[in-house]
Design an enzyme around this catalytic site. Structure first.
Site, PDB file in Angstrom:
ATOM      1  N   HIS A 219       0.791  -1.237   0.000  1.00 12.82           N
ATOM      2  CA  HIS A 219       0.000   0.000   0.000  1.00 12.82           C
ATOM      3  C   HIS A 219       0.819   1.281   0.000  1.00 12.82           C
ATOM      4  CE1 HIS A 219       0.806  -0.527   4.334  1.00 12.82           C
ATOM      5  NE2 HIS A 219       0.755   0.798   4.375  1.00 12.82           N
TER       6      HIS A 219
HETATM    7  C1  UD1 Z   1      -2.081   5.347   5.910  1.00 10.46           C
HETATM    8  C2  UD1 Z   1      -0.795   5.876   6.508  1.00 10.46           C
HETATM    9  C3  UD1 Z   1       0.307   4.841   6.349  1.00 10.46           C
HETATM   10  C4  UD1 Z   1      -0.109   3.502   6.933  1.00 10.46           C
HETATM   11  C5  UD1 Z   1      -1.433   3.073   6.338  1.00 10.46           C
HETATM   12  C6  UD1 Z   1      -1.910   1.833   7.028  1.00 10.46           C
HETATM   13  C7  UD1 Z   1      -0.432   8.305   6.384  1.00 10.46           C
HETATM   14  C8  UD1 Z   1       0.268   9.379   5.672  1.00 10.46           C
HETATM   15  N1  UD1 Z   1      -0.363   7.079   5.819  1.00 10.46           N
HETATM   16  O1  UD1 Z   1      -1.874   5.184   4.522  1.00 10.46           O
HETATM   17  O2  UD1 Z   1       1.462   5.281   7.042  1.00 10.46           O
HETATM   18  O3  UD1 Z   1       0.876   2.566   6.641  1.00 10.46           O
HETATM   19  O4  UD1 Z   1      -2.420   4.111   6.532  1.00 10.46           O
HETATM   20  O5  UD1 Z   1      -2.867   1.156   6.290  1.00 10.46           O
HETATM   21  O6  UD1 Z   1      -1.020   8.546   7.398  1.00 10.46           O
HETATM   22  N2  UD1 Z   1      -9.363   4.570   1.807  1.00 10.46           N
HETATM   23  C9  UD1 Z   1     -10.581   3.950   1.750  1.00 10.46           C
HETATM   24  N3  UD1 Z   1     -11.155   3.523   2.918  1.00 10.46           N
HETATM   25  C10 UD1 Z   1     -10.585   3.701   4.124  1.00 10.46           C
HETATM   26  C11 UD1 Z   1      -9.346   4.355   4.180  1.00 10.46           C
HETATM   27  C12 UD1 Z   1      -8.739   4.780   3.015  1.00 10.46           C
HETATM   28  O7  UD1 Z   1     -11.151   3.773   0.669  1.00 10.46           O
HETATM   29  O8  UD1 Z   1     -11.163   3.277   5.145  1.00 10.46           O
HETATM   30  C13 UD1 Z   1      -8.712   4.983   0.541  1.00 10.46           C
HETATM   31  C14 UD1 Z   1      -9.016   6.417   0.142  1.00 10.46           C
HETATM   32  O9  UD1 Z   1      -9.163   6.452  -1.232  1.00 10.46           O
HETATM   33  C15 UD1 Z   1      -7.760   7.156   0.546  1.00 10.46           C
HETATM   34  C16 UD1 Z   1      -6.666   6.115   0.388  1.00 10.46           C
HETATM   35  O10 UD1 Z   1      -7.287   4.877   0.714  1.00 10.46           O
HETATM   36  O11 UD1 Z   1      -7.531   8.284  -0.245  1.00 10.46           O
HETATM   37  C17 UD1 Z   1      -5.468   6.348   1.286  1.00 10.46           C
HETATM   38  O12 UD1 Z   1      -5.850   6.467   2.663  1.00 10.46           O
HETATM   39  P1  UD1 Z   1      -4.942   7.294   3.716  1.00 10.46           P
HETATM   40  O13 UD1 Z   1      -5.395   7.064   5.089  1.00 10.46           O
HETATM   41  O14 UD1 Z   1      -4.802   8.706   3.252  1.00 10.46           O
HETATM   42  O15 UD1 Z   1      -3.516   6.667   3.519  1.00 10.46           O
HETATM   43  P2  UD1 Z   1      -3.085   5.152   3.517  1.00 10.46           P
HETATM   44  O16 UD1 Z   1      -2.502   4.858   2.193  1.00 10.46           O
HETATM   45  O17 UD1 Z   1      -4.197   4.307   4.015  1.00 10.46           O
HETATM   46  N1  UDP Z   2      -3.783  -6.405   8.367  1.00 16.87           N
HETATM   47  C1  UDP Z   2      -5.066  -6.932   8.400  1.00 16.87           C
HETATM   48  N2  UDP Z   2      -5.698  -7.205   7.213  1.00 16.87           N
HETATM   49  C2  UDP Z   2      -5.112  -6.985   6.013  1.00 16.87           C
HETATM   50  C3  UDP Z   2      -3.798  -6.447   5.990  1.00 16.87           C
HETATM   51  C4  UDP Z   2      -3.162  -6.154   7.186  1.00 16.87           C
HETATM   52  O1  UDP Z   2      -5.606  -7.172   9.474  1.00 16.87           O
HETATM   53  O2  UDP Z   2      -5.755  -7.248   4.983  1.00 16.87           O
HETATM   54  C5  UDP Z   2      -3.123  -6.054   9.661  1.00 16.87           C
HETATM   55  C6  UDP Z   2      -1.788  -6.698   9.911  1.00 16.87           C
HETATM   56  O3  UDP Z   2      -1.941  -7.945  10.563  1.00 16.87           O
HETATM   57  C7  UDP Z   2      -1.099  -5.666  10.805  1.00 16.87           C
HETATM   58  C8  UDP Z   2      -1.669  -4.343  10.344  1.00 16.87           C
HETATM   59  O4  UDP Z   2      -2.853  -4.666   9.614  1.00 16.87           O
HETATM   60  O5  UDP Z   2      -1.478  -5.873  12.157  1.00 16.87           O
HETATM   61  C9  UDP Z   2      -0.698  -3.610   9.455  1.00 16.87           C
HETATM   62  O6  UDP Z   2      -1.327  -2.488   8.911  1.00 16.87           O
HETATM   63  P1  UDP Z   2      -0.878  -1.811   7.542  1.00 16.87           P
HETATM   64  O7  UDP Z   2      -0.078  -2.756   6.742  1.00 16.87           O
HETATM   65  O8  UDP Z   2      -2.101  -1.224   6.952  1.00 16.87           O
HETATM   66  O9  UDP Z   2      -0.008  -0.572   8.053  1.00 16.87           O
HETATM   67  P2  UDP Z   2       1.555  -0.377   8.355  1.00 16.87           P
HETATM   68  O10 UDP Z   2       1.943  -1.370   9.375  1.00 16.87           O
HETATM   69  O11 UDP Z   2       2.286  -0.508   7.073  1.00 16.87           O
HETATM   70  O12 UDP Z   2       1.626   1.029   8.835  1.00 16.87           O
END
Ligand code: UD1
Ligand code: UDP
Length: 381
Positions: A219
């Site tokens: 992601h």
């Molecule tokens: C965010 C964090 C990242 C973390 C990740 C965990 C920041 C800058 N990034 O990235 O560090 O590793 O979360 O998963 O804070 N969206 C949905 N539904 C949701 C949430 C998001 O559709 O419930 C989509 C939206 O289109 C959104 C995109 O995902 O624009 C990105 O979401 P965002 O929270 O901005 O950043 P992540 O890539 O999720």
């Molecule tokens: N995870 C989950 N379902 C998924 C992918 C990840 O429950 O489909 C959990 C995973 O076990 C871990 C956490 O989400 O506990 C990690 O989150 P993510 O990879 O979104 O964020 P990051 O750690 O990179 O910030």
């Protein structure tokens, strides 16, 4: 480094605010909330959910499975650019913090919600504790690196989970008294869940056999927001001819995949809940990821992990031997098959990744609260 102390600090009626917003936050914070509620039963424990993540499979399912009580405040910020999302959290959290007037604000990890909550709390004169402090990728193009640096700079209590984190903070001039090596709260959550996911056999639902598939989760913007994503899917197709691939897709990645053709043997699904994901991780032959948390969980589980990034802020996972940095290079994905044929032996899991990190956080806060109470009563005399 903030030197803030708070005149209202008093052990039994302590008021604590916990701030969460994104998927990994729930996992890191759940054991801390549970531990501090147990230790301070007459305190105020207020949970703020910023709403950075909001889909059921990115949010509510985690709170439910982890047994986290319903948030006291939902800020509903949703998705937006970095500036807008951060600003929305700041605007909406300020009146809530003023209303709650906590003695301590606890923030986890490195997401935009972490940054925003820290800035607002410290400007209101509230001490901040940062869970998972001191991680550095030394890559300031990553938004998370900026968020971590700011959270650490302004936190009173820096809770770290590895030796490198201590070194990083010391190199930035942080005084040792603020740094607490407590271990990894994400591993606390995993270990607490172990009896519930060990025999789930979620792989079967996808027609896969335990020990015979590659689990994928990706992601990071550097990988999924540009041309590397179609190349990655193509490379996964080549792996899938020998090892089936299951890819629960983060919503950010899903948006970018709509036009990509899927090769045979590569299954995409929605993101899966926490228990299901832990089951899939445990039973995988290997995992390909750019997630921070997944690098850590596979280290605890002893599952080979391949990280599709140029760097990691979690070098301890590479040192232990479970994690291999492939680089931000989809061409290297096929090497996974060859490397799996000659597995290296992983060493012991990192120190204090033992299921008791939240307890150590409780110990630190209890002793600092006692110290402050003594100081205040001396001043009052
Ligand atoms: C965010 C964090 C990242 C973390 C990740 C965990 C920041 C800058 N990034 O990235 O560090 O590793 O979360 O998963 O804070 N969206 C949905 N539904 C949701 C949430 C998001 O559709 O419930 C989509 C939206 O289109 C959104 C995109 O995902 O624009 C990105 O979401 P965002 O929270 O901005 O950043 P992540 O890539 O999720
Ligand atoms: N995870 C989950 N379902 C998924 C992918 C990840 O429950 O489909 C959990 C995973 O076990 C871990 C956490 O989400 O506990 C990690 O989150 P993510 O990879 O979104 O964020 P990051 O750690 O990179 O910030």
């Amino acid at each position: 480094m903030s030197q803030t102390t708070h005149s209202r600090y008093s052990a039994c009626a302590m008021r604590i605010v916990y701030v969460v917003g994104a998927r990994p936050n729930f996992v890191k914070m759940a054991p801390v909330i549970s531990e501090l509620r147990r230790r301070i039963p007459h305190g105020r424990h207020a949970l703020i959910h910023t709403g950075q993540h909001y889909d059921r499979l990115m949010s509510d399912i985690f709170l439910e499975e982890l047994g986290v009580p319903a948030p006291d405040h939902m800020l509903g910020v949703g998705s937006a650019s970095h500036a807008v999302q951060t600003a929305r959290v700041m605007e909406r959290i300020e009146p809530v913090l003023e209303e709650e007037h906590p003695d301590l604000v606890i923030v986890p990890g490195d997401v935009n919600s972490t940054l925003a909550a820290t800035l607002v709390a410290v400007k209101l004169g509230m001490p901040v504790a940062h869970v998972e402090s001191g991680l550095r990728s030394f890559d300031r193009t990553m938004p998370e690196e900026i968020n971590r640096i700011v959270a650490d700079e302004f936190s009173e209590h820096l809770f770290v989970h590895s030796e490198e984190a201590i070194e990083n903070l010391k190199a930035e001039g942080v005084a040792g008294e603020h740094i607490h090596f407590v271990g990894n709260t994400m591993i606390d959550s995993l270990m607490a869940m172990e009896p519930r996911f060990r025999d789930l056999n979620v792989a079967e639902r996808y027609g896969l056999q335990a020990g015979d598939y590659l689990l994928v989760t990706l992601h990071r913007p550097a990988l999924v927001d540009g041309p590397l994503l179609p190349d990655t899917i193509e490379a996964l197709g080549r792996v899938a001819s020998e090892l089936p691939v299951l890819f629960p897709v983060h919503p950010r990645t899903r948006k970018m995949l709509s036009t990509v053709e899927l090769p045979a043997g590569v299954q995409l699904t929605d993101p899966v809940g926490y228990l299901d994901f832990l089951s899939l991780e445990t039973d995988a032959r290997a995992v390909l990821t750019d997630s921070g948390g997944v690098q850590e969980e596979t280290t605890h589980l002893g599952i080979p992990c391949f990280t599709l990034r140029d760097n990691t802020e979690r070098p301890v996972t590479v040192r232990v031997g479970t994690n291999t940095l492939l680089g931000l290079n989809p061409d290297r994905i096929e090497e996974i098959l060859r490397i799996l044929d000659h597995p290296s032996v992983a060493s012991e899991p990192p120190g204090l990744w033992d299921g008791s990190a939240a307890g150590r956080i409780g110990d630190v806060l209890e002793s600092s609260t006692e110290r402050l109470s003594v100081e205040h009563s001396l001043i009052a005399r």
